[in-house]
Design a protein around this motif. Structure first.
Motif, PDB file in Angstrom:
ATOM      1  N   ILE A 157      10.499   4.434   7.290  1.00  0.00           N
ATOM      2  CA  ILE A 157       9.114   3.805   7.197  1.00  0.00           C
ATOM      3  C   ILE A 157       9.331   2.262   7.667  1.00  0.00           C
ATOM      4  CG2 ILE A 157       7.698   2.920   5.809  1.00  0.00           C
ATOM      5  CD1 ILE A 157       7.682   5.453   4.116  1.00  0.00           C
ATOM      6  N   ARG A 158      10.271   1.642   7.149  1.00  0.00           N
ATOM      7  CA  ARG A 158      10.524   0.162   7.465  1.00  0.00           C
ATOM      8  C   ARG A 158      11.047   0.081   9.269  1.00  0.00           C
ATOM      9  NH1 ARG A 158      13.212  -2.706   2.151  1.00  0.00           N
ATOM     10  NH2 ARG A 158      11.155  -2.841   1.209  1.00  0.00           N
ATOM     11  N   LYS A 159      11.540   1.214   9.650  1.00  0.00           N
ATOM     12  CA  LYS A 159      12.134   1.203  10.707  1.00  0.00           C
ATOM     13  C   LYS A 159      10.829   1.486  11.755  1.00  0.00           C
ATOM     14  CE  LYS A 159      15.740   3.613  12.228  1.00  0.00           C
ATOM     15  NZ  LYS A 159      16.686   4.720  12.215  1.00  0.00           N
ATOM     16  N   ASN A 160      10.032   2.205  11.391  1.00  0.00           N
ATOM     17  CA  ASN A 160       8.725   2.535  12.027  1.00  0.00           C
ATOM     18  C   ASN A 160       7.777   1.243  12.003  1.00  0.00           C
ATOM     19  OD1 ASN A 160       9.155   4.893  13.006  1.00  0.00           O
ATOM     20  ND2 ASN A 160       8.208   5.709  11.211  1.00  0.00           N
ATOM     21  N   ILE A 161       7.863   0.482  11.067  1.00  0.00           N
ATOM     22  CA  ILE A 161       7.032  -0.658  10.912  1.00  0.00           C
ATOM     23  C   ILE A 161       7.513  -1.725  11.627  1.00  0.00           C
ATOM     24  CG2 ILE A 161       6.498  -2.663   9.339  1.00  0.00           C
ATOM     25  CD1 ILE A 161       6.463  -0.954   6.826  1.00  0.00           C
ATOM     26  N   GLN A 239      -1.221   1.827   7.810  1.00  0.00           N
ATOM     27  CA  GLN A 239      -0.853   3.109   7.228  1.00  0.00           C
ATOM     28  C   GLN A 239       0.520   2.947   6.714  1.00  0.00           C
ATOM     29  OE1 GLN A 239      -1.546   6.247   9.659  1.00  0.00           O
ATOM     30  NE2 GLN A 239      -1.421   7.719   8.009  1.00  0.00           N
ATOM     31  N   LEU A 240       1.297   2.595   7.504  1.00  0.00           N
ATOM     32  CA  LEU A 240       2.932   2.290   7.106  1.00  0.00           C
ATOM     33  C   LEU A 240       3.012   1.496   5.931  1.00  0.00           C
ATOM     34  CD1 LEU A 240       4.433   2.488  11.145  1.00  0.00           C
ATOM     35  CD2 LEU A 240       4.781   4.286   9.378  1.00  0.00           C
ATOM     36  N   SER A 241       2.510   0.265   6.137  1.00  0.00           N
ATOM     37  CA  SER A 241       2.691  -0.545   4.894  1.00  0.00           C
ATOM     38  C   SER A 241       2.219   0.226   3.590  1.00  0.00           C
ATOM     39  CB  SER A 241       1.858  -1.794   4.945  1.00  0.00           C
ATOM     40  OG  SER A 241       2.128  -2.393   6.347  1.00  0.00           O
ATOM     41  N   SER A 242       1.338   0.883   3.792  1.00  0.00           N
ATOM     42  CA  SER A 242       0.763   1.423   2.255  1.00  0.00           C
ATOM     43  C   SER A 242       1.720   2.601   1.937  1.00  0.00           C
ATOM     44  CB  SER A 242      -0.566   2.368   2.608  1.00  0.00           C
ATOM     45  OG  SER A 242      -1.550   1.306   2.813  1.00  0.00           O
ATOM     46  N   GLN A 243       2.459   3.283   2.970  1.00  0.00           N
ATOM     47  CA  GLN A 243       3.376   4.206   2.709  1.00  0.00           C
ATOM     48  C   GLN A 243       4.909   3.533   2.220  1.00  0.00           C
ATOM     49  OE1 GLN A 243       4.254   6.371   6.317  1.00  0.00           O
ATOM     50  NE2 GLN A 243       2.327   7.291   6.248  1.00  0.00           N
ATOM     51  N   GLU A 244       4.938   2.525   2.775  1.00  0.00           N
ATOM     52  CA  GLU A 244       5.923   1.585   2.248  1.00  0.00           C
ATOM     53  C   GLU A 244       5.975   1.191   0.448  1.00  0.00           C
ATOM     54  OE1 GLU A 244       8.468  -2.460   3.185  1.00  0.00           O
ATOM     55  OE2 GLU A 244       6.273  -2.448   3.962  1.00  0.00           O
ATOM     56  N   GLU A 245       4.783   0.571   0.486  1.00  0.00           N
ATOM     57  CA  GLU A 245       4.577   0.278  -0.816  1.00  0.00           C
ATOM     58  C   GLU A 245       4.792   1.417  -1.724  1.00  0.00           C
ATOM     59  OE1 GLU A 245       0.556  -1.446  -0.981  1.00  0.00           O
ATOM     60  OE2 GLU A 245       1.066  -3.117   0.213  1.00  0.00           O
TER      61      GLU A 245
END
Length: 790
Positions: A157-161, A239-245
């Motif tokens: 996820i963080r790589k995609n962010i 959306q990625l930030s929500s997944q990260e959280e």
């Protein structure tokens, strides 16, 4: 314990002094709750703990208490299934790691004589949490943030962010730098509003740049617009930030549950850490006040030797005080501001400290009773609010004491009977002392009434004392004189100040004959005591002269012995040359191997191993020389505190403790504490000490160490190096450090990815001479630096 006594004796100020020595907020609760106890076994156990901790501070390295956090709230949260923040988990980790280090520290103490048994038994109950420590450490970084590697999903996820953020920035930069939009841009920067990337546009050009307005400046001249080409990417980023959280919350929840599984054990360990910190705080406070453990008794006896008030700074007069053996009541007389009240407070406060498990500022051998109650009526307690005079306020306190006192009480009364007619006040004071004496209470009272001096002489079990006053200087000396009441100095003081002699003579004629005779007797006693003290001082001067002559003789004897050791020192010089040649040769070989690209780690390690073997052989030969010299040398007559020279090391130090049965002594030499064979020690005195300083500059057992100490920095910087190069650099650096007198170094590895830090810590874990290591404090470089102690 009587609250009024705790207040007027200022016990809270002692607690505030103690508070300065704690290492953690956890321990503040123990300081707040500290109060005198009355159970003999409990008090003795607490006193022994402080004495043992103090011995550890004197003889051993300081315990590693840094890093204990107050994690009680966090533990309460996990018990309620509340998920902890990363910072809270980091505090739990650091506390458990500190507990682990303390457990190892106390387990490794050399305690053959069982000197520290209470401390070691307590520390043995510190729990082991290696698995939990490893789990938290693998997921939480030094800032309390969840690491990318905490889970595979979080890493992706963080790589995609990062990839999406870079894409948004690229597009926004192209808009900012394009000739089409450049004239509409207020400032060439990319910023964030509502967690979305935006750019600042001039307000009048709003319709020239298609996009969504998220904010405007205070002046209204700038609008922060999210251009349409990046809206989808910003949506994807949200959306990625929500997944990260969600993933971070899942990881924190999982870690919190693991903490909950061991929460009871962690609570027990936290309690033990706080208790240990509290004990060592009391030991440090004992050192600050030059305290000692009092002997305890249940007989009501007080025997203080050179006691001082702990709250008075500067050159404090120390006094001996006795009560409860041959007499139960002590009447102290003397001039105002002469120290009567201070003496009273000193006795009372030291009793409270002793029964609270604190050492007292008095010489070893002082004995104190355990009292069920301490009562006090001290100072001018006039009450304006209650419209009470000084006398009435004193009477209220005394009435309360009379109602509660028994034979296991200590009563402290200041200026007994003051504030009313002298004749009535003196009569009332004697009657009160009679009552307290009959009840069996131990009583100390101060007064300026002459009648009480005669009263103390006339009644068995009641003793006089006084604070000395120098008539020549018209100043109190603050020295307590047991068994002697204070004489009346009014006429002498008046005469010294210049009052007419005929007036003084008239006043003298008006005095009762008994008072004159008593005063004359007291003056004669004081004169005899002064003559005795003068002769005592003369005898001490003679004794000092005898000691000086003895030292002069021993110095001459020592010079003869030095001649016999001249050849031994020549042998040391030759040994140093051999060591230096071997070290230079080995370093050269290793440097040559490193320069060759084909040199392998195995070849370098073989060279280093050869160096160690050669060093062992040299040390063996050197040891034979030292042992031969020891056999030819006698055992010196030493005492604790003597200045000595360790012959085999050519180092000076001070004797901390003697072990006659082992023929050894514990010596403080610089920052080191070492056990040394008595035959390897020479006592250093007077001029000989200066001479030894000169010789030490000329003949040094360890020239190699000296050279290394000048060439080796206490700091190694690895930043920017590859892991393999860093490993070789650290290993060689540690070997070089071992040839110096450095006891602490710092290795700078940076924060980065943590690879260099892991390499350094792996080497340190397996290096036998490393005692402990830790991350640096904020002012030392924080988590980018590792501090190593040898």
């Amino acid at each position: 314990m009587d609250k009024h006594a705790l207040k007027v004796l200022e016990f809270n100020k002692v607690k505030e002094q103690l508070r300065k020595h704690i290492s953690s907020k956890l321990t503040e609760t123990f300081v707040d709750n500290l109060e005198p106890k009355t159970e003999m076994d409990y008090i003795r156990a607490r006193q022994e703990e402080v004495s043992q901790a103090k011995q550890i501070l004197v003889k051993e390295e300081r315990p590693p208490f840094g890093g204990i956090y107050d994690i009680r709230d966090s533990l309460s949260k996990v018990e309620k299934d509340i998920v902890l923040y990363g910072e809270e988990l980091l505090n739990i980790l650091n506390t458990l790691v500190t507990g682990h280090r303390l457990s190892n520290y106390f387990a490794n103490l050399d305690d053959e004589d069982n000197e520290y048994y209470r401390i070691i038994n307590l520390a043995s109950n510190i729990g082991s949490f290696k698995e939990l420590e490893r789990t938290i450490k693998g997921a939480i970084d030094e800032r309390g943030e969840v690491k990318d590697d905490a889970s595979v999903r979080l890493r992706e996820i963080r790589k995609n962010i990062r990839r999406t953020s870079e894409g948004i920035r690229d597009q926004l930069n192209s808009i900012i730098n394009s000739s089409r939009y450049r004239k509409y841009i207020q400032e060439s920067v990319i910023t964030i509003r509502d967690n979305r990337y935006v750019i600042p546009i001039k307000a009048e050009a709003q319709h020239q740049v298609p996009g969504i307005v998220h904010d405007q400046s205070a002046s209204g001249q700038t609008l922060f617009i999210e251009p349409m080409p990046v809206v989808k990417l910003n949506n994807k980023l949200r959306q990625l930030s929500s997944q990260e959280e969600e993933e971070v919350y899942r990881i924190l929840k999982e870690l919190s549950l693991k903490v909950k599984e061991r929460v009871d054990d962690i609570k027990d360990t936290v309690q033990i850490l706080a208790i240990l910190d509290f004990i060592f705080a009391k030991a440090k406070y004992s050192t600050e006040i030059s305290g000692s453990e009092p002997l305890l008794n249940s007989d009501g006896e007080i025997k203080l030797i050179k006691a001082r008030h702990p709250l008075i700074t500067g050159d404090v007069v120390a006094n001996d005080v006795q009560l409860g053996r041959d007499f139960n009541t002590l009447v102290i007389t003397g001039p105002n501001t002469g120290g009567k009240t201070v003496t009273l407070k000193t006795v009372g406060l030291l009793i409270l400290m002793s029964q609270s498990g604190l050492h007292i500022p008095a010489l070893s051998g002082s004995s104190l009773a355990i009292y069920q109650q301490v009562y006090s009526d001290i100072g001018d307690e006039q009450s304006i609010e209650q419209n009470l005079s000084t006398f009435s306020s004193h009477m209220n306190n005394i009435i309360k004491i009379i109602e509660e006192v028994d034979d296991n009480s200590l009563v402290l009364l200041d200026e007994l009977g003051a504030g009313t007619d002298p004749a009535e006040g003196a009569a009332l004071a004697m009657s009160l002392l009679d009552y307290l004496h009959q009840k069996g209470a131990k009583t100390i009272a101060t007064t300026h009434y002459s009648e009480l001096k005669t009263y103390a002489y006339s009644n068995e079990g009641i003793e006089n004392a006084s604070v000395e006053f120098d008539v020549e200087t018209l100043q109190p000396t603050y020295r307590l004189q047991m068994g002697l009441p204070g004489s009346s100095n009014a006429f002498q003081i008046a005469s010294k100040l210049g009052l007419r002699e005929d007036i003084i003579e008239g006043a003298n004629n008006l005095l009762a004959k008994d008072n004159i005779e008593l005063d004359n007797i007291l003056k004669e006693i004081e004169q005899d005591r002064k003559e005795y003290n003068d002769k005592k001082e003369e005898a001490e001067q003679i004794n000092q002269e005898v000691k000086r002559l003895k030292e002069e003789y021993e110095e001459k004897l020592k010079s003869l012995e030095e001649r016999e050791e001249k050849e031994l020192k020549e042998a040391y010089r030759e040994a140093n040359k051999i060591i230096k040649r071997a070290q230079d040769r080995a370093n050269k070989i290793i440097d040559e191997l490193k320069e060759k690209k084909r040199a392998s780690d195995r070849e370098i390690e073989e060279a280093r191993s050869g160096l160690r073997e050669e060093r062992k052989g040299i040390k063996s030969q050197e040891g034979k020389l030292v042992e031969e010299a020891r056999k030819n040398r006698g055992v010196p007559d030493l005492e604790v505190g003597d200045k000595v020279k360790i012959v085999s090391l050519s180092k000076k130090g001070e004797v901390l403790q003697l072990f006659p049965d082992k023929k050894q002594a514990l010596v403080q030499a610089g920052i080191m504490k070492v056990n040394v064979d008595l035959r390897d020690l020479e006592e250093v005195k007077g001029k000989q000490q200066d001479k030894d300083d000169s010789n030490f500059a000329k003949v040094n057992y360890s020239k190699v160490k000296g050279n290394k100490a000048r060439n080796i920095s206490p700091k190694l910087d690895l930043r920017g190096m590859r892991a393999l190069d860093a490993k070789m650099k650290v290993e060689k650096y540690l070997d070089d450090v071992m040839l110096t007198n450095l006891s602490q170094i710092e290795i700078v590895h940076g924060k980065g990815t943590g690879v260099l830090k892991d390499v350094v810590h792996e080497i340190l874990d397996n290096y036998p001479s490393v005692q402990e290591y830790r991350f640096g404090k904020p002012q030392e470089g924080g988590f980018g630096v590792t501090i190593v102690n040898f």
